[in-house]
Motif scaffolding. Structure first.
Motif, PDB file in Angstrom:
ATOM      1  N   ASP A 111      33.151 109.143  56.570  1.00 20.85           N
ATOM      2  CA  ASP A 111      31.856 109.916  57.529  1.00 20.85           C
ATOM      3  C   ASP A 111      31.824 109.332  59.087  1.00 20.85           C
TER       4      ASP A 111
ATOM      5  N   ALA B 253      36.238 103.005  47.011  1.00 21.91           N
ATOM      6  CA  ALA B 253      34.486 102.216  47.515  1.00 21.91           C
ATOM      7  C   ALA B 253      33.958 104.125  48.482  1.00 21.91           C
ATOM      8  N   TYR B 254      35.229 104.951  48.577  1.00 19.44           N
ATOM      9  CA  TYR B 254      34.814 106.174  49.204  1.00 19.44           C
ATOM     10  C   TYR B 254      34.312 106.079  50.521  1.00 19.44           C
ATOM     11  N   ILE B 255      34.973 105.421  51.051  1.00 13.17           N
ATOM     12  CA  ILE B 255      34.736 104.506  52.679  1.00 13.17           C
ATOM     13  C   ILE B 255      35.860 105.360  53.399  1.00 13.17           C
TER      14      ILE B 255
ATOM     15  N   LEU C 212      38.297 108.261  57.851  1.00 10.57           N
ATOM     16  CA  LEU C 212      36.879 108.204  57.321  1.00 10.57           C
ATOM     17  C   LEU C 212      36.226 109.887  56.478  1.00 10.57           C
TER      18      LEU C 212
ATOM     19  N   LEU D 112      31.269 106.215  60.877  1.00 13.27           N
ATOM     20  CA  LEU D 112      31.043 104.619  60.571  1.00 13.27           C
ATOM     21  C   LEU D 112      32.469 104.131  61.982  1.00 13.27           C
TER      22      LEU D 112
ATOM     23  N   LEU E 179      38.791 100.051  49.931  1.00 12.46           N
ATOM     24  CA  LEU E 179      37.504 101.024  50.646  1.00 12.46           C
ATOM     25  C   LEU E 179      38.422 102.389  50.044  1.00 12.46           C
ATOM     26  N   GLN E 180      39.441 103.284  49.879  1.00 11.10           N
ATOM     27  CA  GLN E 180      39.651 104.764  49.149  1.00 11.10           C
ATOM     28  C   GLN E 180      38.509 104.455  46.919  1.00 11.10           C
TER      29      GLN E 180
END
Length: 160
Positions: A45, A18-20, A43, A48, A15-16
């Motif tokens: 964003d 993937a820049y989430i 997060l 989310l 997830l990191q």
């Protein structure tokens, strides 16, 4: 179902990448060292959270903390969670020779909350700026050298 810690960390790492999510490490203010455990994840964003969990009154404080984290990163700070003894400071942000400490809260309605938010910052014996940021429209002023600000004023401020 049980899940292995390695599996959780593997998912968090993906997830990191993937820049989430952003990983925020914990920094020991007494030992002046980055700790290898107890990190937090924010997060990329904030919306989310709402899309997955929906709106709850309890999510406001977490979202405010997430927003302040993202703003500090946007301004070029290295951001850590501060640890002093058994207490936590929401953010210790450093950039070259600058350092600021930030506590984030939705509001201060009781002396217990006030003590919790200011006490940790008062224990730090250096002269770097300290802030308590909140959503209260009437937030402002100074408490023993700690600047209290509304979240909007903090985000628009040019002083840090």
């Amino acid at each position: 179902r049980k899940i292995d810690n390695e599996t959780v960390y593997s998912y968090l790492e993906k997830l990191q990448k993937a820049y989430i999510l952003h990983k925020c490490s914990r920094y020991d203010l007494q030992g002046k060292d980055i700790l290898k455990t107890q990190e937090k994840f924010y997060l990329a964003d904030v919306s989310l959270r709402y899309s997955v969990l929906g709106y709850t009154v309890d999510s406001i404080a977490a979202s405010l903390e997430n927003i302040v984290y993202l703003e500090l990163k946007r301004r070029g700070y290295d951001v850590y969670i501060g640890k002093i003894k058994d207490k936590e400071i929401d953010f210790v942000a450093t950039k070259q020779n600058e350092k600021i400490y930030v506590q984030v809260t939705q509001e201060i309605k009781s002396e217990k909350t006030q003590k919790r938010e200011y006490e940790q910052l008062l224990e730090i014996r250096d002269n770097y700026p300290k802030y308590v940021v909140m959503a209260d429209n009437f937030a402002g002023g100074n408490y023993e050298g700690i600047k209290t600000m509304n979240i909007v004023d903090f985000l628009l401020s040019k002083e840090y």
